[in-house]
Design an enzyme around this catalytic site. Structure first.
Site, PDB file in Angstrom:
ATOM      1  N   GLY A  15       1.180  -0.967  -0.004  1.00  4.82           N
ATOM      2  CA  GLY A  15      -0.581   0.086   0.100  1.00  4.82           C
ATOM      3  C   GLY A  15       0.578   1.741  -0.029  1.00  4.82           C
ATOM      4  O   GLY A  15       1.534   1.519   0.702  1.00  4.82           O
ATOM      5  N   ARG A  76       1.011  -4.706  -5.464  1.00  3.82           N
ATOM      6  CA  ARG A  76       0.916  -5.968  -4.979  1.00  3.82           C
ATOM      7  C   ARG A  76       1.120  -6.647  -6.255  1.00  3.82           C
ATOM      8  O   ARG A  76       0.452  -6.852  -6.651  1.00  3.82           O
ATOM      9  CB  ARG A  76      -0.346  -6.156  -4.093  1.00  3.82           C
ATOM     10  CG  ARG A  76      -0.730  -5.392  -3.332  1.00  3.82           C
ATOM     11  CD  ARG A  76      -1.405  -6.008  -1.282  1.00  3.82           C
ATOM     12  NE  ARG A  76      -2.196  -5.120  -0.853  1.00  3.82           N
ATOM     13  CZ  ARG A  76      -1.861  -3.678   0.130  1.00  3.82           C
ATOM     14  NH1 ARG A  76      -0.187  -4.474   0.187  1.00  3.82           N
ATOM     15  NH2 ARG A  76      -2.474  -2.838   0.295  1.00  3.82           N
ATOM     16  N   ASP A 107       5.899  -5.509   5.654  1.00  7.36           N
ATOM     17  CA  ASP A 107       6.941  -6.253   5.695  1.00  7.36           C
ATOM     18  C   ASP A 107       6.649  -7.470   4.847  1.00  7.36           C
ATOM     19  O   ASP A 107       7.176  -8.229   4.728  1.00  7.36           O
ATOM     20  CB  ASP A 107       5.382  -7.591   7.526  1.00  7.36           C
ATOM     21  CG  ASP A 107       5.915  -7.052   8.540  1.00  7.36           C
ATOM     22  OD1 ASP A 107       6.588  -6.052   9.100  1.00  7.36           O
ATOM     23  OD2 ASP A 107       5.017  -7.282   9.646  1.00  7.36           O
ATOM     24  N   THR A 129       4.338   2.749   5.432  1.00  4.99           N
ATOM     25  CA  THR A 129       3.436   1.866   5.678  1.00  4.99           C
ATOM     26  C   THR A 129       1.959   3.022   6.736  1.00  4.99           C
ATOM     27  O   THR A 129       3.017   3.695   7.951  1.00  4.99           O
ATOM     28  CB  THR A 129       3.022   0.901   6.228  1.00  4.99           C
ATOM     29  OG1 THR A 129       1.853   0.306   6.869  1.00  4.99           O
ATOM     30  CG2 THR A 129       3.696   0.228   7.591  1.00  4.99           C
ATOM     31  N   ASP A 131      -0.475   1.421   8.313  1.00  2.12           N
ATOM     32  CA  ASP A 131      -0.391   1.261   9.515  1.00  2.12           C
ATOM     33  C   ASP A 131       0.444   0.855  10.712  1.00  2.12           C
ATOM     34  O   ASP A 131       0.017   0.593  12.225  1.00  2.12           O
ATOM     35  CB  ASP A 131      -0.394  -0.435   9.191  1.00  2.12           C
ATOM     36  CG  ASP A 131      -1.758  -0.110   8.164  1.00  2.12           C
ATOM     37  OD1 ASP A 131      -2.624   0.458   7.532  1.00  2.12           O
ATOM     38  OD2 ASP A 131      -1.634  -1.202   7.776  1.00  2.12           O
ATOM     39  N   ASP A 133       2.854  -0.548  12.159  1.00  3.27           N
ATOM     40  CA  ASP A 133       2.314  -2.337  11.970  1.00  3.27           C
ATOM     41  C   ASP A 133       3.896  -3.566  12.273  1.00  3.27           C
ATOM     42  O   ASP A 133       3.999  -4.148  11.847  1.00  3.27           O
ATOM     43  CB  ASP A 133       1.172  -3.081  11.674  1.00  3.27           C
ATOM     44  CG  ASP A 133       1.772  -3.245  10.015  1.00  3.27           C
ATOM     45  OD1 ASP A 133       2.348  -2.815   9.183  1.00  3.27           O
ATOM     46  OD2 ASP A 133       1.037  -3.388   9.644  1.00  3.27           O
ATOM     47  N   ARG A 175      -5.139  -2.493   9.051  1.00  7.79           N
ATOM     48  CA  ARG A 175      -5.168  -3.556   8.749  1.00  7.79           C
ATOM     49  C   ARG A 175      -5.457  -4.284   9.929  1.00  7.79           C
ATOM     50  O   ARG A 175      -6.343  -4.427  10.349  1.00  7.79           O
ATOM     51  CB  ARG A 175      -4.008  -4.440   7.951  1.00  7.79           C
ATOM     52  CG  ARG A 175      -4.080  -5.195   7.171  1.00  7.79           C
ATOM     53  CD  ARG A 175      -2.896  -5.909   7.062  1.00  7.79           C
ATOM     54  NE  ARG A 175      -2.444  -5.138   5.498  1.00  7.79           N
ATOM     55  CZ  ARG A 175      -2.018  -5.414   4.353  1.00  7.79           C
ATOM     56  NH1 ARG A 175      -2.331  -6.545   4.133  1.00  7.79           N
ATOM     57  NH2 ARG A 175      -1.568  -4.631   3.366  1.00  7.79           N
TER      58      ARG A 175
HETATM   59  P1  ADP Z   1       3.316  -4.698   2.522  1.00  4.32           P
HETATM   60  O1  ADP Z   1       4.274  -4.684   1.592  1.00  4.32           O
HETATM   61  O2  ADP Z   1       2.858  -3.381   2.797  1.00  4.32           O
HETATM   62  O3  ADP Z   1       2.905  -5.907   3.946  1.00  4.32           O
HETATM   63  P2  ADP Z   1       1.768  -6.634   1.467  1.00  4.32           P
HETATM   64  O4  ADP Z   1       2.030  -7.762   2.489  1.00  4.32           O
HETATM   65  O5  ADP Z   1       0.717  -6.920  -0.019  1.00  4.32           O
HETATM   66  O6  ADP Z   1       2.411  -5.610   1.775  1.00  4.32           O
HETATM   67  O7  ADP Z   1       2.886  -7.414   0.313  1.00  4.32           O
HETATM   68  C1  ADP Z   1       3.832  -6.281  -0.719  1.00  4.32           C
HETATM   69  C2  ADP Z   1       3.863  -7.120  -1.352  1.00  4.32           C
HETATM   70  O8  ADP Z   1       5.594  -7.981  -1.615  1.00  4.32           O
HETATM   71  C3  ADP Z   1       3.663  -8.406  -2.430  1.00  4.32           C
HETATM   72  O9  ADP Z   1       2.893  -8.223  -2.957  1.00  4.32           O
HETATM   73  C4  ADP Z   1       4.406  -9.226  -2.890  1.00  4.32           C
HETATM   74  O10 ADP Z   1       4.640  -8.590  -4.264  1.00  4.32           O
HETATM   75  C5  ADP Z   1       5.807  -9.460  -2.196  1.00  4.32           C
HETATM   76  N1  ADP Z   1       5.717 -10.089  -1.025  1.00  4.32           N
HETATM   77  C6  ADP Z   1       4.193 -10.290   0.239  1.00  4.32           C
HETATM   78  N2  ADP Z   1       4.668 -11.405   0.415  1.00  4.32           N
HETATM   79  C7  ADP Z   1       5.721 -12.255   0.377  1.00  4.32           C
HETATM   80  C8  ADP Z   1       6.637 -13.429   0.323  1.00  4.32           C
HETATM   81  N3  ADP Z   1       6.469 -14.474   1.297  1.00  4.32           N
HETATM   82  N4  ADP Z   1       7.710 -13.229  -0.199  1.00  4.32           N
HETATM   83  C9  ADP Z   1       8.073 -12.573  -1.402  1.00  4.32           C
HETATM   84  N5  ADP Z   1       7.489 -11.851  -2.114  1.00  4.32           N
HETATM   85  C10 ADP Z   1       5.900 -11.135  -1.042  1.00  4.32           C
HETATM   86  O1  F6P Z   2      -1.248  -1.100   4.861  1.00  3.79           O
HETATM   87  C1  F6P Z   2      -2.350   0.343   4.343  1.00  3.79           C
HETATM   88  C2  F6P Z   2      -3.315  -0.040   4.386  1.00  3.79           C
HETATM   89  O2  F6P Z   2      -4.172   0.537   3.720  1.00  3.79           O
HETATM   90  C3  F6P Z   2      -3.971  -1.259   4.846  1.00  3.79           C
HETATM   91  O3  F6P Z   2      -4.342  -0.078   6.201  1.00  3.79           O
HETATM   92  C4  F6P Z   2      -5.408  -1.748   4.562  1.00  3.79           C
HETATM   93  O4  F6P Z   2      -5.593  -2.636   5.374  1.00  3.79           O
HETATM   94  C5  F6P Z   2      -5.006  -1.788   3.436  1.00  3.79           C
HETATM   95  O5  F6P Z   2      -3.804  -1.435   3.323  1.00  3.79           O
HETATM   96  C6  F6P Z   2      -5.772  -1.774   2.502  1.00  3.79           C
HETATM   97  O6  F6P Z   2      -5.586  -2.865   1.384  1.00  3.79           O
HETATM   98  P1  F6P Z   2      -5.540  -2.134  -0.529  1.00  3.79           P
HETATM   99  O7  F6P Z   2      -5.249  -1.007  -1.125  1.00  3.79           O
HETATM  100  O8  F6P Z   2      -5.658  -3.272  -1.153  1.00  3.79           O
HETATM  101  O9  F6P Z   2      -7.399  -2.470  -0.440  1.00  3.79           O
END
Ligand code: ADP
Ligand code: F6P
Length: 324
Positions: A15, A76, A107, A129, A131, A133, A175
């Protein structure tokens, strides 16, 4: 300077968050200042797999520090959780002469960075982020702006809620985490704050609290509900039926992710972006930048991902004390 690093890239993933542009600018300009070439990877790991890669010069990041969103775009990319695509990503880095990547995200994005590091590409994560978190850091880029945006919106809802003597449930993002809700709850003076980390799913307790508040002469009852609990609209219907007090739900949604970053977000993002480049030049990889106890520092990605953080018990208690 670590001998092997001549070119670094920067990407934003997950995000978006206000302040990401300040971090991109800091990465690009610090790296160029230190004598490196810089590339921007568009749309997160998707852009890496699609070779959507641009050269970045200092002027490419002019006039972006004050803008919300991310000029590189974000995405994502589920494919990137699979080894074959991670290998493809590492091969593309080698093809483009990219020795290291600064990954700005949360994360999930660090998991991708960790995978690339295992495949020989230097990586450093920067916490981006709204969040808040990420356990290894007390600060994440975008949180301050998001909380201020939500707080201002909630002030407005509170005005009308008081005029109509209504109960308002306002749902904020985060989230699975309740930090935005806790901060808004305290900053907006909410009567109830529902956090995923603490909520017991006892609606009767909220109903009793609303009735008590009314008896004490309060004209409104503001409930901040975290996205991780959700269901604000149905909760409002049930509360109205049980209390006889008009109850409305407002879901703030994506407005919390946009807008011009606050000074705090611009400042921390700038230092963290620069710090990421500098530790990579010291030969560090598979690291994530954090801010703790008044200092910027860095952690091994795996250790950072294993860390836990929760809601501070004292702060949560005081949030309740202040609603008497
Ligand atoms: P954030 O980075 O905000 O936590 P996401 O959890 O959606 O957001 O992760 C962002 C992107 O990071 C994912 O769409 C993917 O491309 C990559 N990613 C997430 N988890 C993994 C994983 N276990 N291994 C490799 N890449 C990952
Ligand atoms: O991680 C940032 C965030 O805005 C969260 O607060 C929310 O749960 C999520 O992203 C929403 O994600 P998306 O843009 O995929 O709907």
């Amino acid at each position: 300077m670590a001998d092997e690093i001549k070119t670094i890239a920067v990407l934003t993933s997950g995000g978006d968050a206000p302040g990401m542009n300040a971090a991109i600018r800091a990465v690009a300009r610090t790296a160029i200042f230190r004598g490196l070439k810089v590339k921007g990877i568009k749309k997160g790991y998707n852009g890496l797999l699609n070779e959507d890669i641009i050269d970045m010069e200092p002027r490419h990041v002019s006039d972006i520090i004050q803008r919300g969103g991310t000029v590189l775009g974000t995405a994502r990319c589920m494919e990137f959780t699979k080894l074959e695509y991670q290998q493809k990503g590492a091969d593309i880095c080698r093809k483009h002469g990219i020795d290291g990547i600064v990954v700005i995200g949360g994360d999930g994005s660090y998991r991708g960075a960790q995978a690339l590091a295992r495949l020989g590409i230097n990586t450093v994560g920067v916490p981006g982020t709204i969040d808040l978190d990420i356990a290894c850091t007390e600060y994440t880029i975008g949180f301050d702006t998001a909380v201020n945006t939500a707080m201002q919106a909630i002030d407005k809802v509170k005005d009308t809620s008081s005029s109509h003597e209504r109960c308002s449930i306002i749902e904020v993002m985060g989230r699975h985490a309740g930090y935005i809700a806790l901060w808004c709850g305290i900053a907006n003076g909410a009567e109830d704050i529902l956090l995923p980390e603490e909520y017991k799913y006892d609606e009767q307790e909220i109903i009793n609290h609303i009735i008590e508040s009314r008896k004490k002469g309060k004209t409104h009852h503001l409930i901040i509900n975290a996205e991780g609990i959700g269901h604000s609209t149905s909760m409002a219907r049930r509360i109205e039926a049980a209390t006889g007090i008009e109850t409305r739900a407002t879901i703030l949604g994506y407005m919390q992710r946009g807008g011009n970053p606050t000074a705090m977000d611009r400042y921390y993002a700038s230092i963290m972006g620069a710090y990421a480049v500098d530790i990579m030049l010291q030969g560090k990889s598979n690291r994530v930048v954090g801010y703790r106890h008044g200092e910027f520092s860095d952690f091994d990605i795996e250790e950072a991902l294993q860390m836990q953080k929760g809601i501070d018990a004292y702060q949560y208690e005081i949030a309740k004390v202040l609603t008497i």
